[in-house]
Design an enzyme around this catalytic site. Structure first.
Site, mmCIF file in Angstrom:
data_model
loop_
_atom_site.group_PDB
_atom_site.id
_atom_site.type_symbol
_atom_site.label_atom_id
_atom_site.label_comp_id
_atom_site.label_asym_id
_atom_site.label_seq_id
_atom_site.Cartn_x
_atom_site.Cartn_y
_atom_site.Cartn_z
ATOM 1 N N GLU A 448 1.220 -0.772 0.110
ATOM 2 C CA GLU A 448 0.219 -0.008 0.446
ATOM 3 C C GLU A 448 0.565 1.481 0.002
ATOM 4 O O GLU A 448 1.778 1.047 1.025
ATOM 5 C CB GLU A 448 -0.610 -0.549 1.175
ATOM 6 N N ASP A 521 -1.034 -1.077 6.096
ATOM 7 C CA ASP A 521 -0.787 -0.670 7.798
ATOM 8 C C ASP A 521 -1.007 -0.861 8.268
ATOM 9 O O ASP A 521 -3.040 -2.169 8.165
ATOM 10 C CB ASP A 521 -0.574 0.631 7.743
ATOM 11 N N ASP A 523 -3.576 -0.440 10.297
ATOM 12 C CA ASP A 523 -4.451 0.998 10.907
ATOM 13 C C ASP A 523 -5.453 1.413 9.374
ATOM 14 O O ASP A 523 -6.012 0.335 9.066
ATOM 15 C CB ASP A 523 -3.457 2.642 10.426
#
Ligand code: 0RA
Length: 685
Positions: A448, A521, A523
């Site tokens: 990403e 990630d 998150d």
């Protein structure tokens, strides 16, 4: 896993003669007796599949299934499951109660026979019992539960009295005796799984809830109650009751999607020995969602009932479409794929003797189920279309659109293929390919963001690791069709890199990488992109998941440094353990006391351990924060890295979450986000 019959039938007795008692009810004599319980304790796995968590839950399913059988026979309407302190669980139904009279041959109560002999029970009593099997696969009998419980008690309300009996590891501790009066009827079985046999004796509430919700959908009008009394402060109670049965199930499956028409088709009819119940409704979705059950058991691979259903659906819709002029004279007939686009259906059969096929027994094999399903469903669908002409038009339009889109997609794909856009020759510029051409050695990291992509490119082992950076949100695949998807550059890059092609045209033997690793990630955005990618793979490359090619990289959450030593932690727990170990006091010294301060500027946690050892704790917020060496060390080096293999179930779950987040309906999405906002970082699979 299905229980197998023991190889040897020790002490197998001739079945007692089947005859009804004067009242026409079952008495003890109708119960067929096979053998004692020794084999169960010797080889528990053969009866309940395993001694792990799944086997433990089998105990509950077994007892519950018996009560549900009683409900399906029309004698009970409520089953209550209680999870109690100290590993006890109980199941209560308001059925007829297990017969309490003595067996003429065995001289013990029917209750005791049911609990102490394998395969003892009316439901094995044969064809004329009218006593159906809700389990079918694991209907091994409550005696198995008794054998695998350190303690068990049974209470039966029957004939105006309450009877009670206690057991330990399958052995009666007293006789079944009346302990009071009762106007009710029913059975309670309470048991404590034997901790010396099971790896765990802790029940998972969610597992039980999910299973019982499904049961409640499949048995209309039954009320299933779950009470968790294990921890006083955490008492909770759930009740499932669906008047609509499988139609409620279909509405539940369509929650969050836009229905194509208002009415849910519902039918329940018996054809020969087979009871067929079906509910269906179309959504504006593109994917089919058809669940098949036989005797309340899910058949993930379908079988003869599904085949009969599909045949009827295609035939009836084509006939109706031609008759009413929806399908023009020169137009092709609708294909099975066309008529199943956006279809949600539940097919539930009850068969006296189900036969299952395939290694996992996930597929129904009974030939008579095909014809029964086909004829019951064809009739119901014809009637439905005649009675709901507006719904019929929506359904036909939807199928015709699918048919036209399919042809357009094929044309688009042919054009793209002709232009060579998907050929290996034109590998995307963003792809940093590896040197090796051996798929069994090569890996593709889908990363990403460009910055993490940059680190990964520098940190990787060029020989066998390829990097494909993906930018931001790639595409809302839910709303796109195959032809549109192929024109999206990010997806195109990925598909070209994979080498297999897409759609009906997949060639797994051309897969260029043996391991495809999603690296995002930890998150919310990372979870989002991961969900998106999983959905993409689930919908368009399921084979790649089944053949275990898809992984999720697990970057560490923390870097722990004490002096010069550095370690990485993947979870909070990990971190605490590592800190404790790295700061372990020498023998004889006092217990340590740690103080944590947070550097306001960098957000770094500094742990000071009494006695002077200082721990530097860095929490990684994103892959981009790691330098190429760290990324290699922690996440990409096969010697150290942790990866999660993606299973088809994981991907299906992501697909569900994805639908909620990205589907066309806005209201449920809001609901999802507001009720799950706190845990949104756990959105991962
Ligand atoms: C054998 C025969 C009859 C009922 C049952 C077993 C029975 C078993 C279980 C297990 C849990 N709940 C149950 N309820 C009933 C038929 C009894 C009759 O004809 O009255």
């Amino acid at each position: 896993m299905p229980p197998k019959k023991p190889e040897k039938k020790t002490a197998a007795k001739k079945p007692a003669a089947k005859k009804k008692t004067a009242k026409g009810n079952y008495g003890a004599a109708q119960i067929q007796v096979l053998e004692g319980l020794d084999p169960v304790r010797k080889r528990p796995g053969m009866y309940i599949g395993s001694t792990g968590e799944s086997g433990l839950h089998h105990l509950i399913w077994e007892v519950v299934d018996n009560s549900i059988d009683e409900a399906m026979a029309g004698h009970a309407d409520t089953v209550t499951i209680k999870l109690l302190p100290d590993g006890w669980a109980s199941v209560t139904d308001n059925g007829r109660g297990i017969p309490v009279d003595n067996h003429p041959q065995y001289k013990v109560s029917a209750v005791e026979l049911v609990l102490t002999k394998l395969h003892a029970g009316g439901k094995f009593g044969g064809d004329d019992s009218g006593y159906k099997v809700s389990g079918g696969l694991h209907g091994v009998g409550v005696s198995v539960v008794n054998a695998l419980s350190s303690e068990l008690w049974v209470e039966v309300n029957r004939g105006g009295k309450t009877y009670h009996q206690d057991y330990k590891i399958g052995k009666p501790q007293n006789k079944l005796k009346p302990i009071g009066k009762s106007k009710e009827t029913g059975t309670t079985i309470a048991f404590k799984a034997d901790a010396s046999i099971f790896e765990t004796v802790e029940y998972d509430l969610k597992t039980i809830r999910d299973r019982l919700r499904q049961h409640a959908y499949l048995t209309r009008g039954i009320k299933l109650v779950i009470v968790d009394e294990r921890i006083k402060e955490k008492y909770s109670e759930y009740a499932f009751y669906f008047e609509g049965g499988v139609s409620s199930f279909v509405r539940h499956m369509n929650f969050g999607k836009k229905a194509k028409h208002d009415n849910v088709l519902h039918t329940r009819k018996t054809s020969g020995d087979v009871e067929v119940e079906i509910a269906m409704q179309y959504t504006e979705d593109f994917h089919e969602n058809v669940n098949c059950f036989t005797n309340n058991i899910l058949n993930p691979e379908g079988g003869t009932h599904l085949a009969g259903f599909k045949t009827a659906l295609t035939r009836v819709l084509n006939t109706y479409g031609r008759e009413k002029g929806h399908i023009k004279e020169k137009e092709n007939n609708l294909t099975g794929d066309d008529v199943r686009e956006g279809l949600t259906a539940v097919i539930s059969l009850r068969i006296p003797e189900p036969q299952f096929e395939g290694q996992t027994k996930a597929k129904l094999g009974n030939p008579e189920a095909r014809g029964a399903t086909e004829s019951v469903f064809a009739d119901a669908l014809k009637t439905f279309l005649e009675e709901h002409p507006r719904d019929a038009t929506s359904i036909l339009e939807k199928s015709l659109l699918a048919s036209r889109a399919r042809m357009a997609a094929r044309a688009a794909r042919d054009t793209i293929l002709r232009k060579g856009a998907l050929e290996g020759l034109t590998l995307p510029g963003k792809l940093a390919d590896c040197a090796s051409r051996d798929p069994s050695k090569s890996e593709l990291y889908i990363v990403e963001g460009d910055s993490a992509g940059g680190s990964a490119k520098q940190g990787r082992e060029r020989e066998f690791q390829a990097i494909l950076p993906l930018r931001g949100k790639i595409l809302n695949v839910e709303r796109a069709r195959l032809d549109k998807m192929l024109t999206n550059n990010e997806v195109k890059s990925l598909v070209i890199a994979l080498g297999t092609g897409i759609g009906d045209d997949i060639h797994m033997d051309k897969l260029r990488y043996g391991r495809i690793i999603i690296m995002t990630d930890a998150d919310v955005d990372g979870a989002h992109i991961r969900t998106l990618l999983l959905t993409l793979f689930f919908r368009y490359f399921p084979e790649l998941i089944r053949q275990e090619h898809l992984f999720i990289a697990q970057p560490p959450l923390f870097r722990v440094q004490v002096g010069k030593a550095v370690e990485y932690a993947f979870t909070e727990e990990d971190k605490d353990k590592i800190v404790a170990r790295m700061t372990k006091p020498t023998k004889g010294s006092k217990p340590v006391k740690t103080t944590i301060t947070i550097d306001e500027e960098t957000g770094e946690e500094i742990v000071t351990v009494e006695g002077g050892r200082k721990v530097n704790l860095q929490r990684y917020k994103g892959l981009g924060e790691m330098n190429p060496d760290q990324l290699w060390e922690t996440t990409m080096n096969p010697a150290n890295r942790v990866m999660k293999l993606v299973t088809i179930e994981d991907a299906a779950k992501a697909d569900e979450v994805f639908d909620t987040l990205m589907g066309t309906d806005v209201a449920p999405r809001k609901h999802f986000i507001s009720t799950h906002a706190k845990s949104v970082k756990n959105l991962d699979i």
